[in-house]
Enzyme design. Structure first.
Site, PDB file in Angstrom:
ATOM      1  N   GLU A  61      -7.166  -5.931  -1.239  1.00 40.78           N
ATOM      2  CA  GLU A  61      -7.234  -5.014  -0.093  1.00 40.78           C
ATOM      3  C   GLU A  61      -6.110  -4.009  -0.206  1.00 40.78           C
ATOM      4  O   GLU A  61      -4.994  -4.340  -0.628  1.00 40.78           O
ATOM      5  CB  GLU A  61      -7.103  -5.823   1.206  1.00 40.78           C
ATOM      6  CG  GLU A  61      -7.289  -5.004   2.486  1.00 40.78           C
ATOM      7  CD  GLU A  61      -5.975  -4.632   3.163  1.00 40.78           C
ATOM      8  OE1 GLU A  61      -6.029  -4.195   4.327  1.00 40.78           O
ATOM      9  OE2 GLU A  61      -4.894  -4.746   2.547  1.00 40.78           O
TER      10      GLU A  61
ATOM     11  N   ARG B  49     -10.023   0.316   5.493  1.00 37.93           N
ATOM     12  CA  ARG B  49      -9.290  -0.182   4.330  1.00 37.93           C
ATOM     13  C   ARG B  49     -10.251  -0.298   3.155  1.00 37.93           C
ATOM     14  O   ARG B  49     -11.456  -0.485   3.320  1.00 37.93           O
ATOM     15  CB  ARG B  49      -8.657  -1.553   4.616  1.00 37.93           C
ATOM     16  CG  ARG B  49      -7.439  -1.497   5.542  1.00 37.93           C
ATOM     17  CD  ARG B  49      -6.318  -0.700   4.919  1.00 37.93           C
ATOM     18  NE  ARG B  49      -5.105  -0.646   5.710  1.00 37.93           N
ATOM     19  CZ  ARG B  49      -4.815   0.315   6.572  1.00 37.93           C
ATOM     20  NH1 ARG B  49      -5.693   1.282   6.806  1.00 37.93           N
ATOM     21  NH2 ARG B  49      -3.670   0.324   7.210  1.00 37.93           N
TER      22      ARG B  49
ATOM     23  N   ARG C 162      -9.775   1.042  11.660  1.00 38.11           N
ATOM     24  CA  ARG C 162      -8.704   0.907  10.662  1.00 38.11           C
ATOM     25  C   ARG C 162      -9.364   0.719   9.293  1.00 38.11           C
ATOM     26  O   ARG C 162      -9.538  -0.406   8.821  1.00 38.11           O
ATOM     27  CB  ARG C 162      -7.805  -0.282  11.007  1.00 38.11           C
ATOM     28  CG  ARG C 162      -6.588  -0.453  10.083  1.00 38.11           C
ATOM     29  CD  ARG C 162      -5.771  -1.644  10.552  1.00 38.11           C
ATOM     30  NE  ARG C 162      -4.522  -1.811   9.832  1.00 38.11           N
ATOM     31  CZ  ARG C 162      -4.337  -2.613   8.794  1.00 38.11           C
ATOM     32  NH1 ARG C 162      -5.348  -3.337   8.327  1.00 38.11           N
ATOM     33  NH2 ARG C 162      -3.157  -2.711   8.221  1.00 38.11           N
TER      34      ARG C 162
ATOM     35  N   CYS D 196       0.801  -1.221   0.000  1.00 38.04           N
ATOM     36  CA  CYS D 196       0.000   0.000   0.000  1.00 38.04           C
ATOM     37  C   CYS D 196       0.836   1.274   0.000  1.00 38.04           C
ATOM     38  O   CYS D 196       0.308   2.351  -0.219  1.00 38.04           O
ATOM     39  CB  CYS D 196      -0.925   0.005   1.222  1.00 38.04           C
ATOM     40  SG  CYS D 196      -0.041   0.007   2.799  1.00 38.04           S
TER      41      CYS D 196
END
Length: 447
Positions: A113, A159, A157, A74
């Site tokens: 993801e 995502r 969190r 990421c």
């Protein structure tokens, strides 16, 4: 009649969040890839599969599979990273290798993801490229931002979860999510503390004691600032609104006061700059608007509470600069730090609602969440539970490596919930792999 098991490939596998999620659903891993040697060893210990290494060199070894899973790196798309996207020299090309594997095997389902910023990176050009590259290969796509706290795991969190199917997504529905944290508490992932386990150092306890004194001196009737408290601005009045201090000459700066109200008079220019807060020493022409706003808000706050805080300043100015900053993130909470979750960050001491943990990122050990009422850091095993990986038998032995791996991991519960709905589209559909397309546009060619 039970559904047949599907075969899945686990790319950029890390600690195995995708593996945990899909094997819970009775599907079978036929391939894994992970470049980190230590994580390869752990994956083998936990799952009995030895991952291949760099996908750039082993993509042709991926066998036929039904589901391709990838939490691809990421950093190129993260706000905290380079944001260089697909042009990142280290990992920006890895999406192309996902495409190569897709071209070779045409898996029915894709489950990806990444950080939420990937959906808006480069004014959404990155997301458009992903859509185009997969669309021309016959996939229908859908994306959604999901945080573990929305499904009952006490961690905020967010995502981006991306799902795709080459037979359409008409039957797919995203799970319903609950955005509240009222029924959550981080204590649900905690073990009973053991004496001496991950205790907060005395110096850090002192930081919290002094900031608790700040809360007491300000008073319970005063609303806590929504902006970060920068104690260095208490008493300061150096120029900042139109130009940075560094752009003024020594004689002009002598009229003002630097951090904590220290006079700049009678000092050479170099020393004047050294007496400013670290964030105010840049030689740029001007500060960004947000910085000017925070500086002025802090000065106004101190002007209101000067009488109560003047003596307190002698204590906080002894701290490292990072811990002279304080962020109060729970306006409705009791006016004490000792029933909160704390994080010691470069940007300051952050105080949060104990309903959830701060987002696990590739943490240094000093940034691990602190359970204030137990005066200790969270353990590796407890942080693994925040990623729904607490049942893994083996985790990295080094705390530094463990927290880095957990910060890079996918949350297994989130993936399981989405995968269950995505793979339910399997019912009644027979898989008939299409021949590899050869007329793909150049920008989307996987080789």
């Amino acid at each position: 009649m039970s559904k047949p098991s599907l075969r899945f490939a686990d790319l950029f596998a890390g600690l195995g969040g995708f593996h945990v999620a899909l094997t819970r659903l009775k599907h079978i891993c036929v391939f894994a890839a992970e470049i980190d040697r230590g994580l390869q060893d752990l994956y083998h210990l936990n799952f009995g599969i030895r991952p291949a290494s760099d996908i750039r060199f082993c993509w042709k070894d991926v066998p036929e599979h039904d589901v391709l899973c990838a939490g691809f790196p990421c950093q190129p798309f993260s706000k905290a990273g380079s944001q260089s996207g697909f042009s990142c020299p280290d990992s920006g090309d890895l999406f192309d290798y996902i495409l190569k594997i897709i071209d070779r095997h045409n898996p029915r389902f894709l489950l990806l993801e990444n950080v939420p910023n990937i959906l808006r990176h480069a004014e959404e050009a990155t997301w458009r490229r992903i859509q185009e590259c997969l669309g021309v290969r016959g996939y229908s796509l859908s994306s959604k931002k999901i945080s573990p706290h929305q499904i009952g795991v006490p961690q905020v969190r967010t995502r981006a979860i991306i799902v795709a199917c080459n037979l359409g997504l008409e039957r797919f529905r995203w799970p319903e999510l609950d955005g509240s944290v009222h029924d959550l508490h981080i204590s649900t992932v905690l073990d009973d503390p053991r004496p001496g386990q991950d205790e907060l150092p005395q110096t850090y306890l002192r930081y919290l004691e002094v900031w608790q004194e700040f809360l007491d001196r300000v008073g319970g009737d005063t609303k806590m600032p929504s902006f970060p408290v920068w104690a260095m601005e208490f008493g300061a009045d150096y120029p900042c609104e139109s130009r940075t201090p560094a752009t003024y000459d020594q004689r002009y700066l002598a009229r003002f006061r630097g951090a904590f109200g220290d006079s700049l008079a009678g000092k050479p220019k170099r020393q004047q700059i050294a007496l400013l807060p670290p964030y105010a020493r840049a030689a740029t022409r001007s500060f960004p608007r947000w910085k000017v706003r925070f500086i002025m808000q802090n000065r106004e706050f101190f002007a209101t509470h000067r009488e109560n805080l003047a003596e307190w300043l002698h204590e906080v100015r002894r701290f490292p600069p990072s811990f002279q900053k304080f962020e109060w993130n729970w306006q409705r909470g009791s006016r004490t730090v000792w029933d909160k979750v704390i994080q010691f960050r470069a940007s300051g001491i952050r105080v949060k609602n104990p309903a959830t943990s701060p987002s696990l990122v590739a943490l240094t050990t000093s940034q691990v969440p602190v359970i204030a009422w137990q005066r200790r850091y969270m353990t590796v095993r407890e942080c693994a539970r925040l990623q729904s990986l607490g049942d893994l038998e083996y985790l990295p032995a080094s705390k530094t490596r463990a927290f880095k791996a957990l910060g890079n991991a996918v949350n297994a519960d989130v993936i399981e919930l989405v995968a269950e709905r995505l793979l339910a589209c399997e019912t009644g559909i027979s898989h008939n792999p299409r021949k590899r397309r050869r007329n793909l546009v150049d920008t989307c060619a996987g080789g």
